[in-house]
Design a protein around this motif. Structure first.
Motif, PDB file in Angstrom:
ATOM      1  N   GLU A 244       0.828  -1.212   0.000  1.00 22.56           N
ATOM      2  CA  GLU A 244       0.000   0.000   0.000  1.00 22.56           C
ATOM      3  C   GLU A 244       0.863   1.263   0.000  1.00 22.56           C
ATOM      4  O   GLU A 244       0.583   2.245  -0.710  1.00 22.56           O
ATOM      5  CB  GLU A 244      -0.915  -0.014   1.217  1.00 22.56           C
ATOM      6  CG  GLU A 244      -1.872   1.189   1.279  1.00 22.56           C
ATOM      7  CD  GLU A 244      -2.749   1.152   2.486  1.00 22.56           C
ATOM      8  OE1 GLU A 244      -2.627   0.163   3.283  1.00 22.56           O
ATOM      9  OE2 GLU A 244      -3.542   2.065   2.680  1.00 22.56           O
ATOM     10  N   ARG A 245       1.908   1.163   0.796  1.00 24.86           N
ATOM     11  CA  ARG A 245       2.826   2.317   0.867  1.00 24.86           C
ATOM     12  C   ARG A 245       3.515   2.534  -0.477  1.00 24.86           C
ATOM     13  O   ARG A 245       3.747   3.677  -0.894  1.00 24.86           O
ATOM     14  CB  ARG A 245       3.857   2.063   1.953  1.00 24.86           C
ATOM     15  CG  ARG A 245       4.848   3.199   2.148  1.00 24.86           C
ATOM     16  CD  ARG A 245       4.143   4.462   2.557  1.00 24.86           C
ATOM     17  NE  ARG A 245       5.107   5.537   2.799  1.00 24.86           N
ATOM     18  CZ  ARG A 245       4.768   6.819   2.889  1.00 24.86           C
ATOM     19  NH1 ARG A 245       3.481   7.200   2.730  1.00 24.86           N
ATOM     20  NH2 ARG A 245       5.680   7.737   3.126  1.00 24.86           N
TER      21      ARG A 245
ATOM     22  N   ASN B 282       2.313   1.977  -3.421  1.00 25.70           N
ATOM     23  CA  ASN B 282       1.394   2.666  -4.335  1.00 25.70           C
ATOM     24  C   ASN B 282       1.366   4.181  -4.085  1.00 25.70           C
ATOM     25  O   ASN B 282       1.257   4.981  -5.026  1.00 25.70           O
ATOM     26  CB  ASN B 282      -0.005   2.085  -4.193  1.00 25.70           C
ATOM     27  CG  ASN B 282      -0.072   0.639  -4.688  1.00 25.70           C
ATOM     28  OD1 ASN B 282       0.692   0.249  -5.570  1.00 25.70           O
ATOM     29  ND2 ASN B 282      -0.975  -0.137  -4.106  1.00 25.70           N
ATOM     30  N   LYS B 283       1.435   4.540  -2.819  1.00 26.08           N
ATOM     31  CA  LYS B 283       1.437   5.973  -2.485  1.00 26.08           C
ATOM     32  C   LYS B 283       2.764   6.632  -2.881  1.00 26.08           C
ATOM     33  O   LYS B 283       2.821   7.796  -3.281  1.00 26.08           O
ATOM     34  CB  LYS B 283       1.188   6.167  -1.007  1.00 26.08           C
ATOM     35  CG  LYS B 283      -0.222   5.762  -0.564  1.00 26.08           C
ATOM     36  CD  LYS B 283      -0.392   5.974   0.931  1.00 26.08           C
ATOM     37  CE  LYS B 283      -1.796   5.584   1.397  1.00 26.08           C
ATOM     38  NZ  LYS B 283      -1.975   5.780   2.842  1.00 26.08           N
ATOM     39  N   LEU B 284       3.815   5.839  -2.683  1.00 22.00           N
ATOM     40  CA  LEU B 284       5.140   6.405  -2.958  1.00 22.00           C
ATOM     41  C   LEU B 284       5.392   6.626  -4.444  1.00 22.00           C
ATOM     42  O   LEU B 284       6.349   7.341  -4.818  1.00 22.00           O
ATOM     43  CB  LEU B 284       6.223   5.496  -2.381  1.00 22.00           C
ATOM     44  CG  LEU B 284       6.322   5.455  -0.848  1.00 22.00           C
ATOM     45  CD1 LEU B 284       7.387   4.460  -0.413  1.00 22.00           C
ATOM     46  CD2 LEU B 284       6.620   6.839  -0.285  1.00 22.00           C
ATOM     47  N   GLN B 285       4.544   5.924  -5.243  1.00 22.71           N
ATOM     48  CA  GLN B 285       4.709   6.134  -6.668  1.00 22.71           C
ATOM     49  C   GLN B 285       4.561   7.628  -7.026  1.00 22.71           C
ATOM     50  O   GLN B 285       5.230   8.129  -7.937  1.00 22.71           O
ATOM     51  CB  GLN B 285       3.663   5.298  -7.417  1.00 22.71           C
ATOM     52  CG  GLN B 285       3.882   3.802  -7.365  1.00 22.71           C
ATOM     53  CD  GLN B 285       5.130   3.346  -8.096  1.00 22.71           C
ATOM     54  OE1 GLN B 285       5.590   3.999  -9.052  1.00 22.71           O
ATOM     55  NE2 GLN B 285       5.719   2.278  -7.625  1.00 22.71           N
ATOM     56  N   LEU B 286       3.701   8.319  -6.297  1.00 22.68           N
ATOM     57  CA  LEU B 286       3.468   9.738  -6.552  1.00 22.68           C
ATOM     58  C   LEU B 286       4.557  10.637  -5.947  1.00 22.68           C
ATOM     59  O   LEU B 286       4.664  11.815  -6.266  1.00 22.68           O
ATOM     60  CB  LEU B 286       2.100  10.156  -5.993  1.00 22.68           C
ATOM     61  CG  LEU B 286       0.898   9.362  -6.532  1.00 22.68           C
ATOM     62  CD1 LEU B 286      -0.379   9.781  -5.789  1.00 22.68           C
ATOM     63  CD2 LEU B 286       0.772   9.565  -8.025  1.00 22.68           C
ATOM     64  N   GLU B 287       5.316  10.021  -5.030  1.00 22.60           N
ATOM     65  CA  GLU B 287       6.334  10.819  -4.337  1.00 22.60           C
ATOM     66  C   GLU B 287       7.726  10.198  -4.547  1.00 22.60           C
ATOM     67  O   GLU B 287       8.563  10.183  -3.654  1.00 22.60           O
ATOM     68  CB  GLU B 287       6.021  10.889  -2.840  1.00 22.60           C
ATOM     69  CG  GLU B 287       4.621  11.410  -2.539  1.00 22.60           C
ATOM     70  CD  GLU B 287       4.256  11.270  -1.067  1.00 22.60           C
ATOM     71  OE1 GLU B 287       3.163  11.679  -0.699  1.00 22.60           O
ATOM     72  OE2 GLU B 287       5.069  10.732  -0.284  1.00 22.60           O
TER      73      GLU B 287
END
Length: 283
Positions: free
Chosen positions: A111-112, A114-119
């Motif tokens: 899950e993390r 997937n979020k880190l893809q944007l960051e």
């Protein structure tokens, strides 16, 4: 010498024909065994001993067979180790706990990710850490099904009871077989002794046309002596009496008053033909 003294003396070597004919088959056979000599008497004691022993063995054999029959439907069930099952269950729980924790963390990491893809640029270091963790844990850990183990633990007592019953069945069948063999051996020994006794009697008192057995006592020409007329029975008894001790040319008869004139004439003729003397007691 008194008549009673003579009777007692002669009774040790011969038989009273009239008294013999009034005996039952068993009593006649007992008298024949006594006349046959001490070997037959000694063998008779051995037969009684073996017969009593065989009777006791037969009772034990029947009891053992009854126990075996009562357990014949018990099925064989192998025992299980409750301790091993408990150990396996504890180990599985520990593994599952670790696996669940790993899987939980892996899900968080995914899950993390997937979020880190944007960051990506700002969180490059964190991205590397996550990837490193995923390399160490490339897939989900296998979860062990503990329900079957729990079921085996619950059924362990029943399994033990079934296994114990089967062992009882095996032991009972073995005991029944052993008792059966003992009974067969005892029957063989008893039959051998009975045949030996019959042979000894036949050797000691060998009269043509006359035989002896336990069921009929005296058998003449294939028929029990009791089926013949009283005259024929008396003559047969006289033949046995003369043969039992051929050197003693005397036969004593008690209760001579029971003999009629025809019987006395028969005895007279027999005495002349066989060169014997009769002492007949009459009141």
């Amino acid at each position: 010498m008194l008549q009673s003294d003579l009777n007692q003396l002669l009774s040790e070597f011969t038989i009273d024909p009239l008294d013999f004919t009034r005996k039952g088959s068993k009593e006649q056979y007992d008298a024949i065994k006594a006349l046959a000599g001490p070997k037959v008497i000694e063998l008779e004691a051995k037969i009684v001993e073996v017969f009593d022993k065989r009777k006791a063995i037969k009772i034990l054999a029947e009891q053992a067979q009854a126990v075996a029959d009562s357990l014949k439907d018990v099925e064989e069930v192998k025992t299980v180790s409750v301790q091993e099952l408990l150990t396996e269950y504890a180990q599985s729980q520990a593994i599952n706990k670790t696996s669940e924790e790993v899987n939980r963390k892996r899900a968080e990491k995914l899950e993390r990710k997937n979020k880190l893809q944007l960051e990506m640029d700002a969180l490059k270091k964190e991205w590397d850490d996550v990837n490193e963790y995923l390399v160490l844990n490339p897939e989900d850990k296998k979860i062990i099904n503990t329900e079957e183990i729990q079921k085996q633990i619950a059924e362990a007592q029943t399994t033990h009871e079934k296994a114990a019953k089967y062992q009882s069945r095996v032991q009972a069948e073995k005991a029944a077989q052993e008792r059966g063999k003992e009974l067969e051996q005892a029957n063989g020994v008893l039959e051998e002794l009975r045949q030996k006794r019959k042979d000894l009697i036949k050797t000691s008192i060998d009269i043509e046309g006359i035989d002896f057995n336990e069921r009929d006592g005296v058998v003449m020409n294939g028929r029990p002596l009791s089926t013949y007329s009283s005259a024929e029975q008396i003559i047969a008894a006289c033949r046995i009496a003369t043969h039992s001790n051929p050197l003693l040319k005397v036969i004593s008869i008690k209760d001579g008053s029971l003999l009629d004139k025809a019987n006395l004439e028969q005895l007279k003729t027999f005495a002349v033909e066989q060169d014997y003397q009769f002492f007949i007691e009459r009141v």
